[in-house]
Enzyme design. Structure first.
Site, PDB file in Angstrom:
ATOM      1  N   ASP A  11       0.872  -1.179   0.000  1.00 47.38           N
ATOM      2  CA  ASP A  11       0.000   0.000   0.000  1.00 47.38           C
ATOM      3  C   ASP A  11       0.910   1.229   0.000  1.00 47.38           C
ATOM      4  O   ASP A  11       2.124   1.113   0.216  1.00 47.38           O
ATOM      5  CB  ASP A  11      -0.910   0.001   1.249  1.00 47.38           C
ATOM      6  CG  ASP A  11      -1.827   1.220   1.302  1.00 47.38           C
ATOM      7  OD1 ASP A  11      -2.350   1.627   0.244  1.00 47.38           O
ATOM      8  OD2 ASP A  11      -2.008   1.790   2.392  1.00 47.38           O
ATOM      9  N   CYS A  74      -4.525  -1.587  -1.796  1.00 50.70           N
ATOM     10  CA  CYS A  74      -4.730  -0.165  -2.057  1.00 50.70           C
ATOM     11  C   CYS A  74      -5.696  -0.027  -3.229  1.00 50.70           C
ATOM     12  O   CYS A  74      -5.430  -0.563  -4.311  1.00 50.70           O
ATOM     13  CB  CYS A  74      -3.369   0.442  -2.407  1.00 50.70           C
ATOM     14  SG  CYS A  74      -3.408   2.134  -2.987  1.00 50.70           S
ATOM     15  N   CYS A 183     -11.169   3.293   0.212  1.00 48.91           N
ATOM     16  CA  CYS A 183      -9.721   3.477   0.382  1.00 48.91           C
ATOM     17  C   CYS A 183      -9.329   2.659   1.602  1.00 48.91           C
ATOM     18  O   CYS A 183     -10.022   2.712   2.634  1.00 48.91           O
ATOM     19  CB  CYS A 183      -9.415   4.960   0.603  1.00 48.91           C
ATOM     20  SG  CYS A 183      -7.715   5.305   1.114  1.00 48.91           S
TER      21      CYS A 183
END
Ligand code: DGL
Length: 259
Positions: A11, A74, A183
């Site tokens: 990420d 991500c 997110c």
């Protein structure tokens, strides 16, 4: 696939640990390597080309550590780069995308909200998914500034509270009954979000689904680790690891490397 090799995750920073936690819980016998590209966070406002470049770099780091599967933890990297990653590397990739489908399918009011980065909301992949739910009104909101605050350890700050009010109030006014957290950083904001949203608005993210999908792909490829061993969870960061360490309750040693 060598079943005893680790699962790799990456990420832009600490957000993907929300996915790592789900995977670690569902697959407690798996070794994992988590890469936080903190130096380059946030990814949300970067160009598609930059996101592809960083995703390639992160993937190579994890492959050099013998990752058997890569979890792109991500949404921004998944929605902008997963096609290229799959074309470039001969390893299975699991991506994370905003959970529009379960929200749209279950919404009684046919109005849902989605909070995500600019990169995710502008991506082709996101638009393709959103278009499938023509009967649902989707209120999109870019979470400008949220990831930098999280990366700076300011989850509970007045600035955070102010931004969340700014982003969520129009959704409440639009009468949403589902809020999609698009997110992987945002699950850490759920306690603050709950204070703002009326109780009947449900909050969903994709963490659990990603863990289940990882398990399914490992099973399908004969890559599930069934060997008895002491499980290793490695964490790497390329900048100050304090916030990453804090989010993991200081239980893990973070290796700092310039990748
Ligand atoms: N955690 C990421 C996501 O799921 C990236 C956020 C960012 O770096 O802007 O989109």
């Amino acid at each position: 696939m060598i079943a005893t090799n680790p699962i790799g995750l990456f990420d832009s920073g600490i957000g993907g640990t929300s996915i790592w936690k789900e995977i670690h819980e569902l697959l407690p016998n798996e070794d994992t390597i988590y890469l936080a590209d903190t130096k380059n966070a946030p990814y949300g406002q970067k160009s598609k080309e930059e996101i592809i470049h960083l995703s390639n770099k992160n993937t190579e780091f994890l492959l050099n550590q013998n990752a058997k599967i890569i979890v792109v933890a991500c949404n921004t990297a998944t929605t902008n780069a997963i096609k290229e990653l799959r074309a470039n590397y001969d390893v299975p990739f699991i991506g994370i995308e905003p959970a529009i489908k379960p929200a749209a399918v279950n919404s009684q009011k046919h109005v849902i909200g989605i909070l995500a980065t600019q990169g995710t909301l502008n991506s082709e992949l996101f638009h393709q998914t959103a278009e499938k739910f023509q009967d649902t009104k989707i209120i999109e909101q870019i979470g400008h500034g949220l990831v930098p605050l999280i990366e700076n350890g300011a989850i509970n700050s007045p600035e955070m509270n102010q931004l969340l009010h700014l982003y969520l109030e129009p959704m409440i006014a639009a009468n949403i009954d589902y809020l999609v957290l698009g997110c992987s950083h945002y699950p850490y904001l759920v306690p603050q979000i709950k204070k703002i949203l009326p109780k009947d608005i449900k909050i969903i993210d994709s963490g659990e689904a990603v863990a289940r999908q990882t398990k399914n792909v490992l099973l399908e490829k004969g890559g599930l680790n069934t060997e008895k061993h002491s499980v290793k969870s490695l964490f790497y960061s390329n900048a100050d690891p304090k916030v990453l360490s804090d989010i993991l309750s200081n239980k893990y040693n973070i290796m700092v490397k310039d990748f």
